[in-house]
Design a protein around this motif. Structure first.
Motif, PDB file in Angstrom:
ATOM      1  N   SER A   3       0.835  -1.194   0.000  1.00  0.00           N
ATOM      2  CA  SER A   3       0.000   0.000   0.000  1.00  0.00           C
ATOM      3  C   SER A   3       0.873   1.249   0.000  1.00  0.00           C
ATOM      4  O   SER A   3       1.935   1.287   0.622  1.00  0.00           O
ATOM      5  CB  SER A   3      -0.891  -0.009   1.246  1.00  0.00           C
ATOM      6  N   VAL A   4       0.405   2.276  -0.706  1.00  0.00           N
ATOM      7  CA  VAL A   4       1.168   3.520  -0.762  1.00  0.00           C
ATOM      8  C   VAL A   4       1.401   4.080   0.640  1.00  0.00           C
ATOM      9  O   VAL A   4       2.472   4.616   0.937  1.00  0.00           O
ATOM     10  CB  VAL A   4       0.453   4.550  -1.678  1.00  0.00           C
ATOM     11  N   TYR A   5       0.428   3.913   1.530  1.00  0.00           N
ATOM     12  CA  TYR A   5       0.585   4.448   2.883  1.00  0.00           C
ATOM     13  C   TYR A   5       1.581   3.626   3.692  1.00  0.00           C
ATOM     14  O   TYR A   5       2.305   4.162   4.536  1.00  0.00           O
ATOM     15  CB  TYR A   5      -0.772   4.520   3.572  1.00  0.00           C
ATOM     16  N   HIS A   6       1.649   2.333   3.427  1.00  0.00           N
ATOM     17  CA  HIS A   6       2.662   1.504   4.073  1.00  0.00           C
ATOM     18  C   HIS A   6       4.049   1.899   3.580  1.00  0.00           C
ATOM     19  O   HIS A   6       5.005   1.978   4.362  1.00  0.00           O
ATOM     20  CB  HIS A   6       2.396   0.034   3.779  1.00  0.00           C
ATOM     21  N   GLN A   7       4.181   2.161   2.300  1.00  0.00           N
ATOM     22  CA  GLN A   7       5.459   2.590   1.737  1.00  0.00           C
ATOM     23  C   GLN A   7       5.912   3.911   2.351  1.00  0.00           C
ATOM     24  O   GLN A   7       7.096   4.105   2.643  1.00  0.00           O
ATOM     25  CB  GLN A   7       5.344   2.738   0.219  1.00  0.00           C
ATOM     26  N   ILE A   8       4.955   4.820   2.551  1.00  0.00           N
ATOM     27  CA  ILE A   8       5.295   6.119   3.141  1.00  0.00           C
ATOM     28  C   ILE A   8       5.747   5.939   4.581  1.00  0.00           C
ATOM     29  O   ILE A   8       6.758   6.507   5.010  1.00  0.00           O
ATOM     30  CB  ILE A   8       4.092   7.074   3.041  1.00  0.00           C
ATOM     31  N   GLN A   9       4.984   5.149   5.354  1.00  0.00           N
ATOM     32  CA  GLN A   9       5.358   4.905   6.751  1.00  0.00           C
ATOM     33  C   GLN A   9       6.752   4.298   6.847  1.00  0.00           C
ATOM     34  O   GLN A   9       7.578   4.702   7.669  1.00  0.00           O
ATOM     35  CB  GLN A   9       4.343   3.951   7.386  1.00  0.00           C
ATOM     36  N   LYS A  10       7.032   3.342   5.972  1.00  0.00           N
ATOM     37  CA  LYS A  10       8.293   2.617   6.023  1.00  0.00           C
ATOM     38  C   LYS A  10       9.486   3.493   5.676  1.00  0.00           C
ATOM     39  O   LYS A  10      10.597   3.293   6.194  1.00  0.00           O
ATOM     40  CB  LYS A  10       8.210   1.413   5.072  1.00  0.00           C
ATOM     41  N   ASN A  11       9.278   4.464   4.795  1.00  0.00           N
ATOM     42  CA  ASN A  11      10.404   5.254   4.283  1.00  0.00           C
ATOM     43  C   ASN A  11      10.393   6.723   4.705  1.00  0.00           C
ATOM     44  O   ASN A  11      11.292   7.469   4.308  1.00  0.00           O
ATOM     45  CB  ASN A  11      10.411   5.179   2.747  1.00  0.00           C
ATOM     46  N   TYR A  12       9.407   7.122   5.480  1.00  0.00           N
ATOM     47  CA  TYR A  12       9.240   8.542   5.799  1.00  0.00           C
ATOM     48  C   TYR A  12      10.457   9.122   6.513  1.00  0.00           C
ATOM     49  O   TYR A  12      10.874  10.246   6.257  1.00  0.00           O
ATOM     50  CB  TYR A  12       7.986   8.733   6.649  1.00  0.00           C
ATOM     51  N   ASP A  13      11.039   8.331   7.422  1.00  0.00           N
ATOM     52  CA  ASP A  13      12.194   8.824   8.182  1.00  0.00           C
ATOM     53  C   ASP A  13      13.401   9.094   7.301  1.00  0.00           C
ATOM     54  O   ASP A  13      14.283   9.879   7.665  1.00  0.00           O
ATOM     55  CB  ASP A  13      12.582   7.817   9.272  1.00  0.00           C
ATOM     56  N   ALA A  14      13.454   8.436   6.139  1.00  0.00           N
ATOM     57  CA  ALA A  14      14.602   8.611   5.243  1.00  0.00           C
ATOM     58  C   ALA A  14      14.488   9.885   4.407  1.00  0.00           C
ATOM     59  O   ALA A  14      15.461  10.294   3.767  1.00  0.00           O
ATOM     60  CB  ALA A  14      14.740   7.403   4.320  1.00  0.00           C
ATOM     61  N   LYS A  56      10.991   8.768  -5.396  1.00  0.00           N
ATOM     62  CA  LYS A  56      11.806   7.574  -5.610  1.00  0.00           C
ATOM     63  C   LYS A  56      12.250   6.958  -4.282  1.00  0.00           C
ATOM     64  O   LYS A  56      12.435   5.737  -4.192  1.00  0.00           O
ATOM     65  CB  LYS A  56      13.011   7.905  -6.486  1.00  0.00           C
ATOM     66  N   LYS A  57      12.419   7.774  -3.247  1.00  0.00           N
ATOM     67  CA  LYS A  57      12.767   7.247  -1.930  1.00  0.00           C
ATOM     68  C   LYS A  57      11.633   6.400  -1.355  1.00  0.00           C
ATOM     69  O   LYS A  57      11.860   5.591  -0.446  1.00  0.00           O
ATOM     70  CB  LYS A  57      13.112   8.384  -0.966  1.00  0.00           C
ATOM     71  N   LEU A  58      10.429   6.591  -1.880  1.00  0.00           N
ATOM     72  CA  LEU A  58       9.281   5.795  -1.453  1.00  0.00           C
ATOM     73  C   LEU A  58       9.085   4.572  -2.356  1.00  0.00           C
ATOM     74  O   LEU A  58       8.064   3.899  -2.276  1.00  0.00           O
ATOM     75  CB  LEU A  58       8.010   6.648  -1.453  1.00  0.00           C
TER      76      LEU A  58
END
Length: 255
Positions: A3-14, A56-58
């Motif tokens: 899910s796009v929201y899972h991808q954001i959560q996973k990579n947001y700190d980066a 791209k980071k996401l």
């Protein structure tokens, strides 16, 4: 792909702070499918390469693919300007719940659960309308036999910096992640190597940046600024607690 929201959560700190602002901006567009990159550049004063780099980071290869991924999750609840009524309220809650759940990253949830179970003391912190979430979560931890206390007013916050050690953790619930009193105690605790865990609304906020572990929840932008629902904070609290139970039961099975 997740899910796009899972991808954001996973990579947001980066993401850098500028990149986080770009992603926040795109998520808050009611009609993101028709969003043009030029509009983002003009509104946020950023370059096209910066926008593409954030996306791209996401793990999305292009601006178009990312905005369509967001658009595919949008429903009636994203029509922010529509007339408020019972049906739209329920649709909004349902949409926010789904997005928040999809943003929950298993690895991060277990990291939070481990910190809670391994800490000597847990300081549960929140202000304003987040107090009910903090009080409820604190009671549950106490019922598990853990040392936990809730802190919901500015004056007692100051005591935490005096007594907390690197064996303790702060668990902070804050929708905005911007309350000055909470940021102050987070900074002081970090200086003492206390583990800081935050659960905030999805936004670029200073508390998230100060945290060792940060969990984001999704909330559809609302016209109301002062009386915003803390329902998604409650959802995150329930998921965290259930993960603590899973981890605790797993430890029993290993002994």
């Amino acid at each position: 792909m997740d899910s796009v929201y899972h991808q954001i959560q996973k990579n947001y700190d980066a993401l850098s702070s500028t990149e986080q602002i770009i992603i926040d901006y795109m998520l808050n567009q009611p009609n993101v499918k028709n969003l043009k990159m030029k509009l983002i550049q003009n509104d946020l004063h950023v370059s096209a390469p910066t926008i593409v780099r954030a996306i791209k980071k996401l793990s999305y290869p292009s601006f178009t693919e990312f905005k369509y991924a967001i658009a595919n999750t949008q429903g009636p609840a994203n029509q922010i300007d529509s007339e408020e009524n019972y049906e739209t309220m329920i649709e909004t809650f349902s949409s926010d719940f789904s997005k928040t759940i999809h943003m929950m990253e298993e690895e991060k949830l277990y990291a939070i659960a481990n910190s809670i179970l391994q800490s000597h003391r847990v300081f549960c912190i929140g202000m304003g309308s987040s107090v009910s979430v903090v009080n409820s979560f604190n009671r549950k931890l106490k019922n598990l036999g853990l040392w936990s206390n809730d802190y919901t007013e500015a004056a007692p916050f100051r005591d935490i910096a005096d007594i907390a050690t690197n064996n303790d953790c702060l668990l902070i619930f804050s929708l905005s992640g911007k309350e000055e009193q909470i940021l102050e105690i987070a900074v002081k605790s970090k200086l003492k190597n206390v583990t800081v865990i935050s659960i905030t609304g999805f936004s670029n906020n200073p508390l998230q940046s100060l945290s060792d572990i940060s969990l984001l929840t999704y909330q559809t932008p609302q016209k109301r600024k002062k009386l915003r629902s803390r329902l998604m904070l409650s959802v995150a609290a329930e998921v965290i607690f259930e993960t603590v139970l899973l981890k605790k039961e797993g430890e029993k099975d290993d002994t």
